[in-house]
Design a protein around this motif. Structure first.
Motif, mmCIF file in Angstrom:
data_model
loop_
_atom_site.group_PDB
_atom_site.id
_atom_site.type_symbol
_atom_site.label_atom_id
_atom_site.label_comp_id
_atom_site.label_asym_id
_atom_site.label_seq_id
_atom_site.Cartn_x
_atom_site.Cartn_y
_atom_site.Cartn_z
ATOM 1 N N GLN A 30 4.789 -3.852 -5.954
ATOM 2 C CA GLN A 30 3.612 -3.235 -5.981
ATOM 3 C C GLN A 30 3.440 -2.190 -7.123
ATOM 4 O O GLN A 30 2.345 -1.750 -7.765
ATOM 5 C CB GLN A 30 3.562 -2.197 -4.639
ATOM 6 C CG GLN A 30 3.450 -3.119 -3.413
ATOM 7 C CD GLN A 30 3.433 -2.227 -2.043
ATOM 8 O OE1 GLN A 30 3.430 -1.151 -2.013
ATOM 9 N NE2 GLN A 30 2.964 -3.119 -1.103
ATOM 10 N N HIS A 31 4.819 -1.566 -7.553
ATOM 11 C CA HIS A 31 4.516 -0.572 -8.428
ATOM 12 C C HIS A 31 4.685 -0.922 -9.987
ATOM 13 O O HIS A 31 4.228 -0.150 -10.715
ATOM 14 C CB HIS A 31 5.634 0.859 -8.237
ATOM 15 C CG HIS A 31 5.458 1.772 -8.805
ATOM 16 N ND1 HIS A 31 4.242 2.737 -8.694
ATOM 17 C CD2 HIS A 31 6.162 2.654 -9.748
ATOM 18 C CE1 HIS A 31 4.504 3.825 -9.433
ATOM 19 N NE2 HIS A 31 5.668 3.700 -10.383
ATOM 20 N N ARG A 167 3.771 -2.352 4.157
ATOM 21 C CA ARG A 167 2.921 -0.892 4.574
ATOM 22 C C ARG A 167 3.792 0.225 4.156
ATOM 23 O O ARG A 167 3.377 1.248 3.492
ATOM 24 C CB ARG A 167 2.572 -0.987 5.847
ATOM 25 C CG ARG A 167 1.367 -1.690 6.250
ATOM 26 C CD ARG A 167 0.746 -1.429 7.637
ATOM 27 N NE ARG A 167 1.167 -2.143 8.648
ATOM 28 C CZ ARG A 167 2.184 -1.368 9.653
ATOM 29 N NH1 ARG A 167 2.180 0.013 9.552
ATOM 30 N NH2 ARG A 167 2.698 -1.880 10.461
ATOM 31 N N SER A 170 4.066 0.710 0.460
ATOM 32 C CA SER A 170 2.605 1.349 -0.187
ATOM 33 C C SER A 170 2.986 2.657 0.054
ATOM 34 O O SER A 170 2.216 3.671 -0.535
ATOM 35 C CB SER A 170 1.475 0.730 0.695
ATOM 36 O OG SER A 170 1.348 -0.745 0.330
ATOM 37 N N HIS A 171 3.260 3.180 1.139
ATOM 38 C CA HIS A 171 3.418 4.711 1.648
ATOM 39 C C HIS A 171 4.616 5.432 0.663
ATOM 40 O O HIS A 171 4.232 6.217 0.432
ATOM 41 C CB HIS A 171 4.161 4.794 3.006
ATOM 42 C CG HIS A 171 4.136 6.140 3.487
ATOM 43 N ND1 HIS A 171 4.881 6.335 4.630
ATOM 44 C CD2 HIS A 171 3.718 7.353 3.005
ATOM 45 C CE1 HIS A 171 4.976 7.876 4.797
ATOM 46 N NE2 HIS A 171 3.861 8.326 3.796
ATOM 47 N N GLN A 173 5.174 4.045 -2.559
ATOM 48 C CA GLN A 173 4.490 4.019 -3.632
ATOM 49 C C GLN A 173 3.527 4.961 -4.121
ATOM 50 O O GLN A 173 3.267 5.514 -5.292
ATOM 51 C CB GLN A 173 3.791 2.419 -3.961
ATOM 52 C CG GLN A 173 3.301 2.150 -5.017
ATOM 53 C CD GLN A 173 1.772 2.697 -5.497
ATOM 54 O OE1 GLN A 173 1.222 3.129 -4.589
ATOM 55 N NE2 GLN A 173 1.519 2.800 -6.909
ATOM 56 N N ARG A 174 2.808 5.463 -3.156
ATOM 57 C CA ARG A 174 1.793 6.554 -3.233
ATOM 58 C C ARG A 174 2.583 8.025 -3.501
ATOM 59 O O ARG A 174 1.890 8.692 -4.064
ATOM 60 C CB ARG A 174 0.961 6.891 -1.735
ATOM 61 C CG ARG A 174 0.105 5.665 -1.622
ATOM 62 C CD ARG A 174 -0.842 6.207 -0.591
ATOM 63 N NE ARG A 174 -0.187 6.395 0.831
ATOM 64 C CZ ARG A 174 -0.352 5.419 1.471
ATOM 65 N NH1 ARG A 174 -0.746 4.243 1.360
ATOM 66 N NH2 ARG A 174 0.340 5.422 2.872
#
Length: 210
Positions: A30-31, A167, A170-171, A173-174
């Motif tokens: 993701q990152h 999910r 993603s949390h 990653q933010r």
């Protein structure tokens, strides 16, 4: 930000170890690029030094130092008899009283059934809190049925576990800084690079007065 995984599994191939690696892989996908401090596998630490809490042992000093350097710690453990692994406990006992202060923590756990789910809340999280962790980003608990054996991969995650890990990733990653900005084009091909105006000499005998 630096991310560190901690595996509390006593076996080399286990569902909790697979869950940890799959989560870190998902986060990396993701990152793009992560400052990942690899994974501390408690089973690979020197057993005698670990059991005797030999704080001066070089390997344990290095492991504790890597925890101190991390910004985000991902802890994975199997749940046995409504408790996290004893191997994870003896490693956490090596950390200073505020060893997790200022760090975000993700907890991954596996168990035979959902009956052990509350062990994370009642057994593990109070210990993490006592070590100074004030921000547990999320928890993923997977049963044996949700992580079936795989012929080549060891284990595989069911659709709901894969979605859950995505999910949580993603949390996390933010919270990470954006990947490094693209490097500027070389001056030779940069359309906005500074150009020097050409110099044209005047004919002989011609002068320009101000």
């Amino acid at each position: 930000m630096k991310i560190l995984g901690i595996s509390g599994s006593p076996t080399a191939v286990s569902r909790s170890s697979w869950l940890l690696q799959h989560f870190l892989d998902t986060l990396a996908d993701q990152h793009g690029a992560l400052d990942l401090l690899d994974t501390i596998r408690a089973r690979e630490l020197p057993a005698q030094a670990l059991l005797q809490a030999d704080f001066a042992h070089p390997t344990l000093v290095d492991a504790v130092g890597r925890v101190a350097d991390a910004d985000i710690v991902v802890i994975a453990t199997p749940i046995y008899k409504a408790a996290y692994s004893g191997l994870l406990k003896v490693f956490l006992d090596l950390l200073p009283q505020d060893g997790l202060r200022g760090k975000a923590v993700v907890v991954l756990a596996t168990g035979g059934s959902t009956a052990h789910l509350l062990a994370v809340d009642y057994a593990l999280k109070p210990v993490l809190s006592a070590l100074g962790a004030r921000e547990i980003l999320d928890t993923v608990y997977a049963t044996d049925a949700q992580l079936p054996r795989h012929d080549t991969l060891g284990y595989s995650g069911s659709a709901d576990i894969t979605e859950r890990l995505g999910r949580v990733a993603s949390h996390v990653q933010r919270r990470l800084p954006p990947p490094a900005l693209q490097q500027p084009l070389p001056a030779a091909i940069n359309p906005f690079s500074k150009r020097v105006a050409p110099q044209h000499p005047l004919p002989r005998g011609v002068r320009i007065s101000a």
